[in-house]
Design an enzyme around this catalytic site. Structure first.
Site, PDB file in Angstrom:
ATOM      1  N   LYS A 176       0.848  -1.192   0.000  1.00  0.00           N
ATOM      2  CA  LYS A 176       0.000   0.000   0.000  1.00  0.00           C
ATOM      3  C   LYS A 176       0.881   1.238   0.000  1.00  0.00           C
ATOM      4  CE  LYS A 176      -2.153   2.739   2.731  1.00  0.00           C
ATOM      5  NZ  LYS A 176      -1.805   4.029   2.072  1.00  0.00           N
ATOM      6  N   GLU A 251       8.937  -0.254  11.486  1.00  0.00           N
ATOM      7  CA  GLU A 251      10.036   0.712  11.343  1.00  0.00           C
ATOM      8  C   GLU A 251       9.412   2.075  11.566  1.00  0.00           C
ATOM      9  OE1 GLU A 251      13.287   0.280  10.527  1.00  0.00           O
ATOM     10  OE2 GLU A 251      13.187  -1.881  10.312  1.00  0.00           O
ATOM     11  N   CYS A 286      13.349   9.239   9.172  1.00  0.00           N
ATOM     12  CA  CYS A 286      13.235   8.653  10.512  1.00  0.00           C
ATOM     13  C   CYS A 286      14.553   8.748  11.270  1.00  0.00           C
ATOM     14  CB  CYS A 286      12.818   7.201  10.389  1.00  0.00           C
ATOM     15  SG  CYS A 286      13.885   6.268   9.278  1.00  0.00           S
ATOM     16  N   GLU A 387       8.874  13.617  17.828  1.00  0.00           N
ATOM     17  CA  GLU A 387       9.426  13.648  16.478  1.00  0.00           C
ATOM     18  C   GLU A 387       8.721  14.741  15.675  1.00  0.00           C
ATOM     19  OE1 GLU A 387       8.292  10.506  13.728  1.00  0.00           O
ATOM     20  OE2 GLU A 387      10.344  10.412  12.997  1.00  0.00           O
TER      21      GLU A 387
HETATM   22  P1  NAD Z   1       1.956   7.376   8.650  1.00  0.00           P
HETATM   23  O1  NAD Z   1       2.027   6.468   9.812  1.00  0.00           O
HETATM   24  O2  NAD Z   1       1.025   8.520   8.710  1.00  0.00           O
HETATM   25  O3  NAD Z   1       1.571   6.564   7.329  1.00  0.00           O
HETATM   26  C1  NAD Z   1       2.352   5.484   6.849  1.00  0.00           C
HETATM   27  C2  NAD Z   1       1.484   4.572   6.016  1.00  0.00           C
HETATM   28  O4  NAD Z   1       0.507   3.960   6.852  1.00  0.00           O
HETATM   29  C3  NAD Z   1       0.721   5.268   4.899  1.00  0.00           C
HETATM   30  O5  NAD Z   1       0.748   4.442   3.755  1.00  0.00           O
HETATM   31  C4  NAD Z   1      -0.680   5.344   5.471  1.00  0.00           C
HETATM   32  O6  NAD Z   1      -1.672   5.395   4.485  1.00  0.00           O
HETATM   33  C5  NAD Z   1      -0.761   4.055   6.247  1.00  0.00           C
HETATM   34  N1  NAD Z   1      -1.793   4.026   7.286  1.00  0.00           N
HETATM   35  C6  NAD Z   1      -2.300   5.069   7.995  1.00  0.00           C
HETATM   36  N2  NAD Z   1      -3.220   4.625   8.880  1.00  0.00           N
HETATM   37  C7  NAD Z   1      -3.298   3.281   8.736  1.00  0.00           C
HETATM   38  C8  NAD Z   1      -4.051   2.259   9.379  1.00  0.00           C
HETATM   39  N3  NAD Z   1      -4.913   2.530  10.351  1.00  0.00           N
HETATM   40  N4  NAD Z   1      -3.854   0.981   8.990  1.00  0.00           N
HETATM   41  C9  NAD Z   1      -2.961   0.689   8.030  1.00  0.00           C
HETATM   42  N5  NAD Z   1      -2.233   1.602   7.378  1.00  0.00           N
HETATM   43  C10 NAD Z   1      -2.381   2.894   7.738  1.00  0.00           C
HETATM   44  O7  NAD Z   1       3.447   7.867   8.400  1.00  0.00           O
HETATM   45  P2  NAD Z   1       3.945   8.943   7.354  1.00  0.00           P
HETATM   46  O8  NAD Z   1       3.518  10.282   7.836  1.00  0.00           O
HETATM   47  O9  NAD Z   1       3.630   8.524   5.957  1.00  0.00           O
HETATM   48  O10 NAD Z   1       5.518   8.779   7.514  1.00  0.00           O
HETATM   49  C11 NAD Z   1       6.228   9.431   8.504  1.00  0.00           C
HETATM   50  C12 NAD Z   1       6.607   8.513   9.625  1.00  0.00           C
HETATM   51  O11 NAD Z   1       7.294   7.382   9.119  1.00  0.00           O
HETATM   52  C13 NAD Z   1       7.571   9.166  10.590  1.00  0.00           C
HETATM   53  O12 NAD Z   1       7.192   8.890  11.925  1.00  0.00           O
HETATM   54  C14 NAD Z   1       8.892   8.504  10.255  1.00  0.00           C
HETATM   55  O13 NAD Z   1       9.828   8.522  11.309  1.00  0.00           O
HETATM   56  C15 NAD Z   1       8.473   7.134   9.885  1.00  0.00           C
HETATM   57  N6  NAD Z   1       9.492   6.445   9.068  1.00  0.00           N
HETATM   58  C16 NAD Z   1      10.234   5.449   9.635  1.00  0.00           C
HETATM   59  C17 NAD Z   1      11.243   4.812   8.909  1.00  0.00           C
HETATM   60  C18 NAD Z   1      12.095   3.740   9.521  1.00  0.00           C
HETATM   61  O14 NAD Z   1      12.770   3.028   8.779  1.00  0.00           O
HETATM   62  N7  NAD Z   1      12.125   3.580  10.838  1.00  0.00           N
HETATM   63  C19 NAD Z   1      11.476   5.202   7.589  1.00  0.00           C
HETATM   64  C20 NAD Z   1      10.705   6.213   7.038  1.00  0.00           C
HETATM   65  C21 NAD Z   1       9.710   6.827   7.783  1.00  0.00           C
END
Ligand code: NAD
Length: 483
Positions: A176, A251, A286, A387
């Site tokens: 997704k 992650e 991240c 964050e």
């Molecule tokens: P997010 O959690 O808002 O969304 C991530 C994904 O989850 C999107 O595809 C979203 O549509 C989906 N999603 C949202 N609600 C959901 C649900 N209830 N069930 C299933 N899927 C759902 O994150 P974001 O704003 O896209 O990304 C930023 C975050 O990602 C930051 O906290 C960042 O630190 C983290 N991140 C972590 C890593 C790592 O490797 N540790 C890498 C990149 C980003």
């Protein structure tokens, strides 16, 4: 800037398709707020169809030899490299990430497919001398259908790289894409359609609710790999546990310390304090080292020099190779960063530089913010605890090593940490005391393929980019052969 892109479709069962309900998700260019394109927006029915297709394709995919699967992954990697330029151009416009640094995303995505292809023969079990006459051994078998849910900051790189381990292990995958920068996901769909059997990879676009949630709760999905924020990670853990016994790896975010000792090479430390913040993606990484923990004796010098460097960063059109920083990704991100400016002001942090939308006509539209440094930050302030996922770095002071450790470990996160010292003994003590999945000594921001990248504490569960990731996409079966 280039015109609108075509409608982006989803890959389901080997076909590029629109959503059954005919819904679309619109994407804008965060540098201008102008419409950029749209993608088919999955509802629950589309997700269910994608999982069914993945389930139907899985036995034949798992029945191939590891060498056949490795060859398919290498072909996909070559396909990605061959289409690198159009992917990058679209990705820069859809995310706001500057194209100069974004080039690496294509190499990383293809590189992970090739790396995991190279681990083909490591999907192996063990023999155990468990009885005198019998033969006792383990097999590593795939889970079946794997869900991978991807964040907005590197949508193409994550979507493509995260196929590698599950596919190599014999699973089929439903990806997704993120809702705010989904456009290149459709190009990945076309490439997977070209290089893999129908149903082996399915790519759906859509919102967290219902698309992501439907995927997580699907009874056929027992292995979920998520990259994103802590609240969503927690929601996924809950949804997974309500719908079956499932393995979820996470992650998540970070509030990563960058600890400078008095004996550090300050020229290099200043350089990495800036590069470790990933301003090319407006800090939206991240692993960004967003807390500078500075010994009293170097605090003022480092703050001043980092402030000067931030003021020199060239903000501008992300598709211009000379740009060093683009806008943040979306209106939501912009509002989030503005909220941190407000709370830092209320909390009494000292603004060294930034803290506003940049002046100038070219920055009036779009989600622009200046790279920002706060000093005089206390650990209790919101800007020091949460964050931001934006271009804000804050400086805190310490005078004893024990204070530095307490500050470093004093948040709920534990993703990365950087330690700057020339003293081997100090480095050895700190690498053990810091609670983080990755510790850099005299560096920051770099990933090294083959070593686990993953968080401690609220930053996640499970190491990726290494053999452990591949094995986590297998389940172990013990076999006992008795005479
Ligand atoms: P997010 O959690 O808002 O969304 C991530 C994904 O989850 C999107 O595809 C979203 O549509 C989906 N999603 C949202 N609600 C959901 C649900 N209830 N069930 C299933 N899927 C759902 O994150 P974001 O704003 O896209 O990304 C930023 C975050 O990602 C930051 O906290 C960042 O630190 C983290 N991140 C972590 C890593 C790592 O490797 N540790 C890498 C990149 C980003």
């Amino acid at each position: 800037m280039a015109a609108m892109v075509d409608d982006g479709l989803m890959l389901i069962d080997g076909e590029m398709v629109a959503a059954q309900a005919g819904d679309w998700l619109h994407s804008e260019n965060p540098a201008t707020e102008q419409a950029l394109g749209r993608v088919a927006m999955a509802g629950a029915a589309d997700v269910n169809r994608a999982v069914a297709a993945a389930g139907a394709a899985q036995p034949a995919w798992a029945a191939k030899s590891v060498w056949e699967r490795a060859t398919a992954l290498r072909r996909l990697a070559a396909g990605i490299r061959a289409r690198g330029t159009p992917i990058l151009d679209l990705e820069a416009r859809d995310t706001g990430n500057t194209i100069g640094k974004l080039t690496a995303d294509i190499q990383i995505a293809a590189g992970y497919l090739e790396y995991f292809a190279g681990l083909a023969s490591e999907i192996k079990g063990e023999t155990v001398p468990a009885s005198a006459q019998g033969l006792h051994f383990t097999l590593r078998e795939p889970w079946g259908v794997v869900a991978r849910i991807v964040p907005f900051n590197h949508p193409f790189m994550f979507a493509a790289a995260h196929l590698a381990a599950p596919l190599m292990a014999g699973n089929t995958v439903v990806v997704k894409t993120p809702e705010t920068s989904p456009l290149t996901g459709s190009i990945l769909g076309e490439l997977c359609r070209e290089h893999l059997p129908a149903g082996v990879v399915n790519i759906v676009h859509g919102l967290g609710l219902p698309a992501g949630d439907t995927l997580v709760r699907h009874p056929q999905v027992r292995r979920i790999g998520f990259t994103g924020s802590v609240p969503t990670g927690l929601a996924i853990q809950r949804a997974a546990s309500e719908s079956g016994v499932k393995l979820v790896t996470l992650e998540l975010g970070g509030k990563n310390p960058f600890i400078v000792f008095p004996d550090a090479d300050l020229d290099k430390a200043v350089e990495f304090a800036v590069s470790g913040m990933n301003f090319s993606w407006a800090g939206q990484s991240c692993g960004s080292t967003s807390r500078l923990l500075l010994h009293d004796s170097v605090h003022d010098e480092v703050v001043e020099r980092v402030g000067v460097r931030l003021e020199q960063l060239r903000l501008g059109d992300p598709t211009d190779p000379a740009s060093e920083m683009g806008p943040v990704n979306s209106r939501r991100q912009h509002e989030r960063v503005m909220g941190f400016f407000e709370s830092a002001r209320r909390d009494g942090a000292r603004l060294v530089t930034g803290g506003r939308r940049p002046p100038g006509e070219q920055f009036r539209a779009g989600y622009w913010v200046e790279p920002t440094l706060y000093a005089g930050v206390e650990p209790s302030m919101r800007v020091a605890r949460e964050e931001v996922f934006g271009p804000i770095v804050c400086a805190l002071r310490w005078s004893t090593e024990a204070q530095a450790v307490a500050l470093a470990n004093g948040t709920d996160f534990g993703l990365t940490a950087a330690v700057w010292t020339r003293d081997l003994n100090t480095a050895m003590r700190m690498m053990r005391k810091v609670e983080a999945g990755t510790v850099w000594i005299n560096s920051a921001g770099q990933h090294f393929v083959g070593t686990p990248f993953g968080g401690w504490k609220d930053s996640g569960l499970g190491g990726e980019e290494c053999l452990e990731e591949l094995l986590s996409y297998t389940q172990v079966k013990s076999v006992h052969v008795l005479p």
